[in-house]
Design an enzyme around this catalytic site. Structure first.
Site, PDB file in Angstrom:
ATOM      1  N   ARG A 215      -1.704  33.781  -2.213  1.00  0.00           N
ATOM      2  CA  ARG A 215      -0.873  32.580  -2.062  1.00  0.00           C
ATOM      3  C   ARG A 215      -1.283  31.544  -3.103  1.00  0.00           C
ATOM      4  O   ARG A 215      -1.636  30.413  -2.782  1.00  0.00           O
ATOM      5  CB  ARG A 215      -0.994  32.009  -0.654  1.00  0.00           C
ATOM      6  CG  ARG A 215       0.221  31.134  -0.311  1.00  0.00           C
ATOM      7  CD  ARG A 215       0.324  30.803   1.136  1.00  0.00           C
ATOM      8  NE  ARG A 215       1.585  30.122   1.386  1.00  0.00           N
ATOM      9  CZ  ARG A 215       2.122  29.946   2.577  1.00  0.00           C
ATOM     10  NH1 ARG A 215       1.522  30.423   3.635  1.00  0.00           N
ATOM     11  NH2 ARG A 215       3.255  29.319   2.735  1.00  0.00           N
TER      12      ARG A 215
ATOM     13  N   GLU B 187       2.861  27.615  -2.566  1.00  0.00           N
ATOM     14  CA  GLU B 187       1.410  27.728  -2.468  1.00  0.00           C
ATOM     15  C   GLU B 187       0.691  26.398  -2.507  1.00  0.00           C
ATOM     16  O   GLU B 187      -0.531  26.352  -2.396  1.00  0.00           O
ATOM     17  CB  GLU B 187       0.921  28.608  -3.622  1.00  0.00           C
ATOM     18  CG  GLU B 187       1.592  29.943  -3.592  1.00  0.00           C
ATOM     19  CD  GLU B 187       1.615  30.622  -4.941  1.00  0.00           C
ATOM     20  OE1 GLU B 187       1.837  31.825  -4.970  1.00  0.00           O
ATOM     21  OE2 GLU B 187       1.401  29.946  -5.943  1.00  0.00           O
TER      22      GLU B 187
END
Lengths: 793, 291
Positions: free
Chosen positions: A369, A739
């Site tokens: 991520r 993210e």
């Protein structure tokens, strides 16, 4: 004729419900394990129980005797087909099945293909492997010791356990700035190893059809086209006869970018047996063998003026890549985009040196991520800023404010050469401090300290580079990082859109349709979005590193604009005026100066099939390949307040405020979902989630009892705010966001706990801040490291 | 999950279940809530030849109070039932405090108290609670029923005193002679994690004098720890600050923690001391509020 309401047709800014959820919440998704093909066999992998050992022998005879066993593969058998090793995405090699040695616990040693998975598992247990144990190396200090055993003795010219040395920045300028500094603030940190742990583990179904020569592989991948390219190049199969299908994906988070040995084995097994072969990884297999994230040590230094101005930054990172250097990242950056650290601050000089090492741990280093190590970069940055504020005796919010890039300084070239182009950093900080009640909290904190209670507040501000390419600088194994979209409008005005990205929960089926609605006025409900099948989708680099909206999303807008350009010709024909006299409004063309005389986009679509002018190609479709001029640079400010129980070290989160500026939001609800998910993972990193190894290299964290993911039970609530600074180069002004909170969030939690511990003089506790570590730091009044220190200077 | 091959039976009477266990000659396992057994099967750590599923046995899902105050919990009574039980809130504060802290909501929906005692995990919550309360387990076998005090029932880590042809059908909590008081505190890294340390305190009060005190610990030793000295230190006394401190210190001393990834031995002792102190102080403040 009233103008179309863009929100009503599900255009830009509509919090449209996710269309994919219709099937997911009904249990009607089609994940890899839901796919059943006629005559399908099942594969199970035998993994190494030890971290480092020479393989003396592998006896598979007992496994072959079990009824229902069709094939047992070992490394030697792979080697005869030149498939025992495969390339990684970082120009290293990785064993598919071990031949000479095993190099980490969980490494693939053999596999069995049988009529059902029970038989395959029984047969794996019947395989006898004779291991000659070797000492295990579980951290960089051991790896770099002069007498360390050589892990990669398979590689020519590899005399030590160093995977790479790399550097970037102005070393001399940085040295000069440090010589002139009033204060030098130093801190050493470890960002521990963690694992993305998508709820669906990896898997594949390889189906080779001898009659047609076609290989179809259903695969849990975030990047199906990269896999097709890899299979074509490694297995030397013709690319047009390879079809990779990425079905519904139960989360990726970077874990489903690499090509895993299990995929390769299932493909070979299907070719040998001429039957479909399914491999479904179990949870332990996923946790101990597939792409992990982080595991980087930092020695960081800031050169400061007494008034708080940062003159220079110097960072040395030591990263643990496990047995094979398999980072999934743009090829020319060995430690990803670590040098994007400090991009939100105006700093003249910066220098980064990086050492990567091999250890007897699982390979990977995926961007969990994360846009290629920016998670570590921003964590290190915000922990260094916090330490510097402490060294200067300055309020940490004030130190940030002094150094943040100002609104009128854009475009801004960072000391490491990135170009940030937009933002309102100071305003985001103001909004966050106002929302949390910063001044009031400081007063409460002082009062609480008098009463023996420990309150703390932590800030994290950051911008990060999302949306690789551009193609000049970003490639993976030489393939440039652009992306694509293909839009086909049917005669009734409905459309199908395909892109080279692959949603794994991001909501592309919902949000891409909204971009089409915005560009063409076709209601989002009339646009079907399809991704993941290399036979039908245009070539793209897939979904990771928050690149979908910046790159594929831009391609969607550009494809829609091409369609609009053609629709304009059709409109001119229908309205019997010249093209120059046609004006566009959302969903409709009208005659300039006569707004009542118009045709809808749907009428243009019908004309493209039923009433096209002479000389105009029939049909209404377009494709676009988009090579972004720059990365996108979202900004975020996260502020967390906590209370620490001094007797147990347990800390409770009081409040979390998140201010995100990701430019124009296509679907605010989806963006908020991304931020909440990211904050949850940030809290996870800070509080509990890490993978560690014992001295023998046994993975502590091979199941969800030992590898802790937070549940809804302990995850705090979040208060979200937004600031919108459109991206100047993206067609619809959007920036990546998937993210941001995972990247920027962890430092806010850690800074908050350490702020609470200020009376004890504790400067650092390595993540995760488990209660026993916090308690130890309080009771011994010293820093607590979760890992052995690494010093290379 | 792909466990080793096993046979599965789901009898409809206790006698049939016992007969199956007898025929199994020690190679059979009883399946109730399955929250410990099924993971062991999945990992192939357990590979019994036969699973005897007792979920179809009638009349075992109760928990009730006898007229004399004895609390009885049947073998199919789930944690979730105990978590929502007004009866426990009214009658048994230590159990009421522990019930919501057992594992996570999913496990509590299926798992059983009696099954948890049989599993005899050193980190099991109920073993500590039942130990603090001085409870017993009723075993049914081909030779009839017998009652086993909890201290004798748990014979070691993951070992119990049942014979291979016996089924634990009931847990018994003796009637409280005084006013029951106490609590349960657990430190876990995350909901559903095993305890880093936990303490169960079960008191009986006459006025403000402690007439009986049981203190038991989990997560801090090779088995459930009965901190008898700590309990004895409170008996016959009022809960003064000095008495609380003494009991907490004795409980911490009784712990036998090991340093592991959940924390150091010294830390776990400190948590035991803190938890026993907090439970006892809470008893005092609850009594003060009531007065």
């Amino acid at each position: 004729m009233t103008a179309l309401d863009e929100i009503k047709i599900g255009g830009l800014g509509a919090s449209r419900r996710r269309v994919e959820d219709n099937r997911f919440i009904r249990g009607k998704g089609t994940y890899i394990d839901d796919i059943v093909l006629p005559g399908m066999l099942h594969m199970e992998i035998l993994r190494s129980p030890v971290a480092h050992a020479r393989i003396r022998s592998i006896d598979t005879s007992k496994a072959w005797e079990i009824p229902g066993v069709r094939l047992v593969l070992t490394g030697d058998m792979m080697a005869t087909r030149n498939l025992a090793w495969m390339p990684t995405l970082s120009y290293d090699t990785q064993a598919v099945l071990a031949t000479d040695k095993v190099r980490f616990q969980g490494q693939e040693v053999a596999c069995v293909i049988a009529d059902d998975p029970y038989i395959a598992k029984d047969a794996c247990e019947a395989i006898v492997v004779d291991y000659e144990p070797l000492p295990a190396i579980v951290n960089p200090t051991q790896a770099m010791a002069p007498d360390a055993p050589l892990i990669r003795d398979d590689k020519e010219n590899q005399a030590d356990n160093i995977a790479f040395h790399w550097q970037v920045g102005d070393k001399e300028g940085t040295d000069r700035a440090f010589a002139e500094a009033d204060v030098i603030s130093k801190i050493s940190l470890h960002y521990p190893r963690s694992h993305p742990s998508p709820i669906e583990c990896c898997g594949s179904i390889a189906d080779f059809d001898r009659a047609t020569g076609k290989l179809t592989v259903y695969l849990t991948t975030q990047a199906p086209h990269i896999v097709r390219a890899a299979v074509a190049m490694v297995a030397e199969l013709p690319e047009h006869m390879i079809r990779i299908v990425s079905p519904d994906i139960g989360g990726g988070f970077g874990n489903k970018v690499p090509v895993y040995p299990g995929y390769v084995m299932s493909i070979l097994a299907s070719i040998l047996l001429e039957r479909p072969v399914k491999w479904i990884e179990d949870r332990t297999g996923n946790l101990i063998s597939t792409g992990f994230g982080r595991d980087v040590y930092l020695d960081g230094e800031l050169a400061l003026r007494r008034d708080g101005r940062i003159l220079a930054v110097r960072m040395h990172t030591t990263s643990d890549h496990g047995a094979f250097f398999g980072d999934a990242q743009p090829s020319k950056f060995k430690i990803g985009l670590m040098h994007s650290a400090f991009s939100c601050y105006d700093i003249p000089y910066a220098y980064l040196s990086a050492t990567g090492v091999y250890t007897n741990k699982a390979p990977g280093g995926v961007a969990y991520r994360c846009s290629f190590r920016v998670t570590e970069a921003m964590f290190f940055q915000e922990r260094m800023i916090e330490a510097a504020a402490s060294d200067l005796g300055m309020d940490p919010a004030e130190l940030r404010r002094i150094n943040l890039v100002r609104d009128d300084d854009f475009p801004h070239r960072t000391a490491w050469g990135f170009l940030t182009d937009s933002g309102q950093y100071g305003r985001c900080l103001d909004v966050a401090l106002e929302a949390i009640g910063y001044e009031e909290f400081r007063r409460q904190q002082a009062q609480a300290r008098e009463a023996g209670r420990l309150l703390g507040i932590g800030i994290s501000t950051m911008t990060e580079p999302l949306g690789a390419g551009n193609s000049r600088e970003y490639d993976i194994l030489g393939i440039k990082m652009f992306d694509s979209a293909e839009l086909r409008v049917h005669l009734t005005g409905r459309a199908i859109l395909r892109t080279g990205a692959r949603t794994q929960g991001q909501g592309h089926e919902t949000t891409w349709a909204q971009i089409v609605a915005h560009e063409l006025g076709i209601p989002a409900d009339d646009v079907l979005v399809e991704e993941g099948d290399t036979d039908t989708a245009p070539f793209g680099m897939g979904t990771y590193a928050s690149r979908s909206t910046p790159v594929a999303g831009a391609a969607v807008a550009m494809a829609a604009r091409k369609v609009r350009a053609k629709a304009r010709k059709l409109a001119a024909h229908l309205l019997e005026v010249s093209e120059e006299d046609v004006e566009w409004e959302l969903g409709r063309f009208h005659v300039r100066g006569a707004p009542d005389r118009g045709v809808t986009i749907q009428e243009c679509a019908m004309a493209a099939y039923a009433n096209m002018p002479d000389g105009l190609e029939p049909g209404l479709e377009a494709s676009a390949y988009y090579d972004p001029p720059n990365l996108t640079w979202p900004f975020a400010c996260y502020v967390v307040t906590v209370e620490v129980d001094p007797e147990t070290g347990v800390w409770d989160v009081l409040n979390v405020v998140a201010v995100d500026d990701c430019g124009v939001r296509i679907n605010p609800m989806v963006v908020e979902g991304q931020i909440m998910g990211g904050l949850t993972e940030a809290y996870a990193m800070a509080s509990m989630q890490f993978i560690t190894f014992d001295a023998e290299g046994n993975c502590i964290g091979s199941n969800f009892m030992d590898y802790l993911l937070p549940t809804a039970w302990e995850t705090p609530g979040f208060e979200l705010h937004e600031v919108v600074t459109p991206c100047p180069h993206h067609p619809i002004g959007a920036k990546g966001v998937g993210e941001c909170a995972t990247v920027g969030g962890p430092a806010a939690f850690v800074n908050a706990v350490l702020d609470a511990l200020k009376p004890f003089g504790v400067r650092n506790i390595d993540m995760p801040l488990l209660p026993d570590r916090v308690h130890e730091a309080i009771s011994r009044r010293r820093d607590v490291s979760g890992a052995p220190p690494v010093r290379t200077d | 999950m792909y466990p080793s091959r096993f046979r599965y039976e789901a009898p409809r009477s206790l006698d049939d279940a016992i007969a199956l266990l007898q025929a199994g000659q020690g190679e059979a396992k009883v399946l109730a809530g399955g929250q410990s057994l099924v993971p062991l099967l999945k990992l192939r750590f357990a590979a019994p030849e036969l699973l005897v599923d007792i979920n179809n046995l009638p009349g075992l899902d109760y928990h009730r109070v006898d007229p004399d105050g004895t609390i009885r919990i049947g073998a199919l009574c789930r944690h979730a039932t105990l978590e929502r039980s007004p009866l426990l809130v009214e009658r048994q504060p230590t159990m009421a405090a522990a019930a919501p802290l057992v594992a996570d909501p999913l496990v509590r929906n299926r798992g059983t108290l009696v099954g948890s005692l049989c599993h005899a995990d050193p980190q099991g919550d109920w073993a500590a609670v039942v130990t603090a309360l001085g409870g017993r387990v009723v075993a049914a076998g081909p030779r009839g029923r017998r009652e086993i005090p909890i201290g004798e029932f748990v014979t070691g880590p993951f070992e119990n005193a049942l014979r291979y042809d016996e089924i634990a059908v009931e847990a018994v909590i003796p009637a409280s002679k005084g006013q029951p008081a106490g609590g349960y505190l657990k430190l876990e890294r995350r909901v559903g994690d095993f305890a880093t340390a936990a303490a169960a305190v079960a008191l009986e009060l006459s006025g403000d004098v402690v007439t009986r005190a049981g203190i038991a610990l989990c997560g801090v030793g090779p088995s459930t720890i009965d901190a008898t000295d700590a309990g004895r230190a409170l008996t016959g006394r009022t809960l003064t600050a000095a008495a609380i401190e003494e009991a907490a210190d004795l409980a911490a001393a009784a712990a036998q923690p090991r340093t592991d990834h959940r924390g150091s031995a010294a830390y776990k002792r400190q948590v035991v001391r803190t938890f026993v102190t907090r439970i006892l102080r809470n008893v005092v403040s609850t009594a003060e509020r009531a007065a």
